[in-house]
Write a protein that holds these residues in place. Structure first.
Motif, PDB file in Angstrom:
ATOM      1  N   ALA A  97      63.122  24.485  16.802  1.00 32.56           N
ATOM      2  CA  ALA A  97      64.043  23.570  16.131  1.00 32.56           C
ATOM      3  C   ALA A  97      65.047  22.982  17.111  1.00 32.56           C
ATOM      4  O   ALA A  97      65.378  21.787  17.047  1.00 32.56           O
ATOM      5  CB  ALA A  97      64.758  24.297  14.994  1.00 32.56           C
ATOM      6  N   SER A 141      69.173  24.850   7.958  1.00 34.93           N
ATOM      7  CA  SER A 141      67.888  24.251   7.579  1.00 34.93           C
ATOM      8  C   SER A 141      66.681  25.107   7.918  1.00 34.93           C
ATOM      9  O   SER A 141      65.626  24.941   7.300  1.00 34.93           O
ATOM     10  CB  SER A 141      67.734  22.878   8.263  1.00 34.93           C
ATOM     11  N   VAL A 142      66.814  26.008   8.890  1.00 33.85           N
ATOM     12  CA  VAL A 142      65.647  26.764   9.341  1.00 33.85           C
ATOM     13  C   VAL A 142      65.816  28.257   9.079  1.00 33.85           C
ATOM     14  O   VAL A 142      64.996  28.879   8.378  1.00 33.85           O
ATOM     15  CB  VAL A 142      65.384  26.518  10.842  1.00 33.85           C
ATOM     16  N   ILE A 192      60.822  30.104  16.238  1.00 37.56           N
ATOM     17  CA  ILE A 192      61.094  29.028  15.271  1.00 37.56           C
ATOM     18  C   ILE A 192      62.443  28.381  15.569  1.00 37.56           C
ATOM     19  O   ILE A 192      62.576  27.149  15.554  1.00 37.56           O
ATOM     20  CB  ILE A 192      61.029  29.573  13.843  1.00 37.56           C
ATOM     21  N   ALA A 193      63.462  29.207  15.817  1.00 35.88           N
ATOM     22  CA  ALA A 193      64.773  28.651  16.158  1.00 35.88           C
ATOM     23  C   ALA A 193      64.708  27.865  17.464  1.00 35.88           C
ATOM     24  O   ALA A 193      65.332  26.794  17.588  1.00 35.88           O
ATOM     25  CB  ALA A 193      65.796  29.775  16.257  1.00 35.88           C
ATOM     26  N   THR A 239      70.160  24.252  12.714  1.00 40.05           N
ATOM     27  CA  THR A 239      69.151  25.307  12.807  1.00 40.05           C
ATOM     28  C   THR A 239      69.448  26.434  11.836  1.00 40.05           C
ATOM     29  O   THR A 239      68.538  26.976  11.189  1.00 40.05           O
ATOM     30  CB  THR A 239      69.093  25.851  14.243  1.00 40.05           C
TER      31      THR A 239
END
Length: 317
Positions: free
Chosen positions: A208, A221-222, A204-205, A218
């Motif tokens: 992003a 927000s993530v 996921i990182a 990152t």
């Protein structure tokens, strides 16, 4: 001859009979009995533990609704003869209101800074490899092994001297207590969040960052929203630890000219009991203790599921 030899072989003492349905039932019955005994001991332990935790809480609350004579003559009884609700009003007007406001002021900033700085440090140590990474991590962990009492003299001396250079810092300053709380809570926060960030997926990182997000974007927000269960859990622990802290406020927030206007709740309750002198107001003191317990109990009851999910998230992943 072959038949006799076969029969003698079956009667040898070292021959092992095959396991049948009866042996399986006996093993299952033994395991069932052992499981019931273990469950019985575990339930008995939980009942004893619940009594040890719940009874003191009920005793404090019920003592807050008694008169002073009932508290002294019947200290172990739970039910009062009549409910004395004015004990809470008397404790509130005796200074609990200012203690509450001071504690809330300190905790709002200290817990926020602890969570922000602790999560940022834990994320960097857990997700990025650089020289000195493990050294910095173990330095944070070393703070868990240092009792705060060993740092009392240098801490007080440093705070006292800091007042000369920075007027906003020094003894009896809320900003000083906030910074000390942050430094005191960072070790456990980094330790807890470091383990939690390591369980989050790397894909996921990376996605992003492929989309053009910076490292800061990152994180905020993530990755930080994904770590919400861990943040809630460690936030509750920080609130409980800083709300119940007594030694650091006593060391740094001493009363000025006999006015406890800077003190926090744990320190203020001790101040009330000491200032009574020969006049005992035990019912008012129990009322103050009850009001000091209620906020942390409410916070834990409301966020109980989030705390449990945050503690088990790292294991389940």
């Amino acid at each position: 001859m072959s038949t006799v030899t076969h029969t003698s072989d079956q009667r040898r003492p070292d021959a092992v009979p095959p396991a049948g349905p009866a042996a399986g039932r006996r093993a299952g019955a033994a395991a069932s009995i052992g499981g019931r005994i273990f469950n019985g001991f575990s339930h008995l332990f939980l009942v004893v533990w619940a009594v040890m935790v719940i009874y003191p809480l009920l005793w404090v609350v019920m003592s807050a609704l008694k008169t002073d004579s009932e508290v002294i003559r019947e200290p172990l009884s739970l039910l009062p003869k009549s409910l004395q609700w004015d004990n809470f009003a008397r404790a509130w007007t005796a200074g609990i209101d200012s203690f509450f406001l001071n504690t809330l002021l300190v905790l709002v900033f200290s817990v926020t800074l602890t969570m922000l700085l602790g999560s940022m440090a834990a994320y960097a140590l857990a997700r990025y490899e650089f020289r000195g990474n493990r050294l910095i991590y173990w330095m944070f962990l070393s703070g868990l092994t240092l009792p705060v009492y060993l740092a009392a003299v240098p801490l007080f001396k440093g705070v006292y001297n800091m007042n000369v250079v920075f007027p906003l810092l020094g003894p009896n300053k809320h900003l000083t207590l906030i910074l000390v709380y942050v430094a005191w809570s960072l070790s456990f926060t980094v330790f807890f969040m470091h383990s939690f960030f390591r369980t989050l997926p790397d894909t996921i990182a990376e996605a992003a960052q492929v989309d053009g997000a910076s490292h800061t974007r990152t994180f905020f927000s993530v990755m930080l929203p994904m770590a919400k269960p861990g943040l809630i859990s460690i936030g509750i622990f920080n609130v409980l630890g800083q709300w119940n802290q007594w030694y650091l406020p006593t060391l740094l927030m001493q009363s000025v000219s006999g006015e406890p206007k800077h003190q926090v709740i744990a320190q203020g309750l001790i101040e009330l009991s000491v200032n009574q002198g020969y006049k005992s107001d035990w019912s008012g003191l129990f009322a103050g203790v009850t009001m000091a317990m209620l906020p942390v109990l409410i916070v834990y009851i409301v966020f109980q599921r989030q705390v449990q999910s945050g503690l088990t998230a790292g294991v389940s992943k």
